[in-house]
Write a protein that holds these residues in place. Structure first.
Motif, PDB file in Angstrom:
ATOM      1  N   UNK A  34       0.856  -1.181   0.000  1.00  0.00           N
ATOM      2  CA  UNK A  34       0.000   0.000   0.000  1.00  0.00           C
ATOM      3  C   UNK A  34       0.896   1.236   0.000  1.00  0.00           C
ATOM      4  N   UNK A  35       0.544   2.245  -0.783  1.00  0.00           N
ATOM      5  CA  UNK A  35       1.328   3.467  -0.812  1.00  0.00           C
ATOM      6  C   UNK A  35       2.023   3.671  -2.141  1.00  0.00           C
TER       7      UNK A  35
ATOM      8  N   UNK B  63      -2.493  -7.506   3.086  1.00  0.00           N
ATOM      9  CA  UNK B  63      -2.770  -6.072   3.007  1.00  0.00           C
ATOM     10  C   UNK B  63      -1.594  -5.297   2.418  1.00  0.00           C
ATOM     11  N   UNK B  64      -0.374  -5.647   2.806  1.00  0.00           N
ATOM     12  CA  UNK B  64       0.800  -4.993   2.261  1.00  0.00           C
ATOM     13  C   UNK B  64       1.079  -3.613   2.824  1.00  0.00           C
ATOM     14  N   UNK B  65       0.520  -3.288   3.992  1.00  0.00           N
ATOM     15  CA  UNK B  65       0.777  -1.979   4.590  1.00  0.00           C
ATOM     16  C   UNK B  65       2.193  -1.962   5.152  1.00  0.00           C
ATOM     17  N   UNK B  66       3.013  -0.946   4.825  1.00  0.00           N
ATOM     18  CA  UNK B  66       4.387  -0.909   5.320  1.00  0.00           C
ATOM     19  C   UNK B  66       4.456  -1.008   6.847  1.00  0.00           C
TER      20      UNK B  66
ATOM     21  N   UNK C 238       5.036   6.250   3.176  1.00  0.00           N
ATOM     22  CA  UNK C 238       4.159   5.084   3.041  1.00  0.00           C
ATOM     23  C   UNK C 238       4.537   4.382   1.742  1.00  0.00           C
ATOM     24  N   UNK C 239       5.588   3.624   1.803  1.00  0.00           N
ATOM     25  CA  UNK C 239       6.120   2.874   0.676  1.00  0.00           C
ATOM     26  C   UNK C 239       7.112   1.874   1.255  1.00  0.00           C
ATOM     27  N   UNK C 240       7.713   1.067   0.401  1.00  0.00           N
ATOM     28  CA  UNK C 240       8.620   0.038   0.906  1.00  0.00           C
ATOM     29  C   UNK C 240       9.641  -0.339  -0.172  1.00  0.00           C
ATOM     30  N   UNK C 241      10.897  -0.539   0.219  1.00  0.00           N
ATOM     31  CA  UNK C 241      11.915  -0.938  -0.755  1.00  0.00           C
ATOM     32  C   UNK C 241      11.753  -2.388  -1.190  1.00  0.00           C
TER      33      UNK C 241
END
Length: 441
Positions: free
Chosen positions: A41-42, A139-142, A68-71
């Protein structure tokens, strides 16, 4: 203490016997690996490699595109073959990094931390963030965002979602049996961020072996507790889990932190341990290949970016042609149009079924008989039949007035409906339309 639960819910066929006793098997990929830049998400991740670059397993290939992101990290060694739009499991075209696997699996060195207690809360969160940990239950929320509430002192419960209430899925079950120390280690790390919180491992009572293992590992942990949940779907839903464990209710306008809770699933907590203690980014996870059409249902520890087809092949393929293939579980997963698509951080299962129950139900559909069963099972105490009627006539105003946005899309209403009406599907569609209209405003 009796079994904890929530109001409503259903009892679908479990189907877990197909793969629950299959130990986790390490699967090394053979073909190219594809890494969609939106696995969370993000904001999408931003590539930091170029076509032709040589990369190692565990190397950063895309950095977070915002808070609100992820590497994203390479899960194999090889050469960057392309950076281009690729089809993903949902059917969308997503910008992706394609790596040609060299079969060597050359890996970077990781920075381990022997004494986690020497880390400050900020250092712990940084290690979680830099490792690319997200909510791996779907969900994939960081996770670093979830672990950074405005008032950490008001968090009273860290809940490990060990329910795995979706039928057929057994990846969390195998993780709890085979890697319980890492699960408890992840909880121990998270508790360091919240001095006033208690850690609760919430497990459905159809997993007695997991309950026993976790109780054994936490018997000397004064801040941890193992609780037994009633086996019922959707017991693992975030709102239902919080209510079952704490008696506190939240709605769509609230976050778990508003009820003093943080919820993470098994795979996420293990990823937190590996990130903070071992310095390992998210490159692999456990995945269930199952269903009555699969030759040899299994649980794999696989490299993220591997195609669904390769995972199915590793389980012996299908013994007969499946009518339905689903990414995830049968209740909240989504149908696949094909298997030549990549897995991601949030991919937990592939389900291949000999019969398409949804198609059969559509063929048997009749008018609503006003039996009220959908109301009885709705975990959000909604009236699904009425919401579906509003959806059918395009009445978004009344849909919202009758709390349609509170639907968690669990599918319990469609499952229980004797008239075989696609209630959840109709509600989900209108919910998306209402939310899209709100965003435009």
């Amino acid at each position: 203490m009796g079994l904890l639960t929530f109001k409503g819910g259903v009892h679908p066929v479990e189907g877990k016997e197909l793969s629950k006793d299959k130990p986790i098997t390490v699967l090394l990929p053979k073909g190219d690996l594809v890494y969609p830049l939106s696995q969370h998400i993000g904001a999408p991740a931003v590539p930091v490699v170029a076509v032709g670059d040589t990369v190692w397993k565990g190397q950063l290939i895309a950095e977070a595109g915002g808070f609100v992101s992820s590497p994203i990290y390479a899960s194999v060694s090889g050469k960057v073959k392309a950076i281009e739009a690729r089809r993903v499991a949902t059917g969308d075209m997503v910008n992706s990094i394609v790596i040609e696997n060299d079969g060597q699996y050359t890996e970077v060195e990781y920075e381990e931390v022997e004494d986690v207690t020497s880390l400050t809360p900020a250092e712990i969160i940084d290690r979680v963030k830099n490792a690319g940990v997200v909510g791996m239950g779907g969900a994939g929320f960081p996770t670093h965002v979830k672990l950074s509430p405005k008032e950490p002192d008001k968090i009273e419960y860290i809940i490990a979602n060990c329910a795995e209430c979706e039928p057929y899925l057994t990846s969390d079950y195998r993780e709890m049996l085979e890697n319980p120390a890492q699960l408890v280690g992840g909880m121990r790390i998270i508790l360091r961020l919240f001095p006033n919180a208690k850690g609760v491992f919430s497990v459905e009572n159809n997993k007695p072996e997991c309950i026993a293992k976790l109780k054994e590992l936490t018997e000397d942990e004064p801040r941890m507790e193992v609780v037994e949940l009633m086996t019922k779907y959707p017991q693992g839903g975030e709102r239902q889990l919080i209510y079952a464990v704490t008696g506190r209710a939240i709605n769509s306008k609230m976050l778990p932190a508003d009820a003093g809770c943080i919820v993470d699933n098994v795979e996420t907590m293990i990823a937190v341990y590996r990130a903070v203690r071992l310095g390992r980014p998210v490159t692999n996870r456990v995945f269930t290949v199952t269903g009555d059409a699969v030759t040899d249902p299994k649980n794999f520890y696989f490299s993220i970016g591997t195609s669904f087809q390769e995972l199915l092949d590793a389980a012996g393929g299908c013994k007969e042609q499946p009518e339905k293939m689903i990414a995830g579980g049968p209740m909240m997963g989504f149908a696949l149009y094909g298997l030549d698509v990549p897995t991601t951080k949030t991919t937990s299962a592939l389900l291949c079924m000999t019969k398409d129950e949804v198609r059969l139900a559509n063929e048997q559909m009749t008018a609503c008989i006003n039996c009220g069963r959908c109301v009885e099972v709705c975990p959000e105490t909604l009236i699904p039949s009425r919401l579906a009627k509003f959806s059918a006539i395009g009445d978004q105003e009344n849909f919202e007035k009758w709390h349609g946005l509170e639907c968690i899309e669990c599918g319990s209403c469609s499952f229980i409906c004797p008239a075989k009406r696609p209630l959840a599907q109709a509600i989900k569609t209108t919910k998306k339309q209402v939310l899209a209209a709100k965003r435009k405003k």
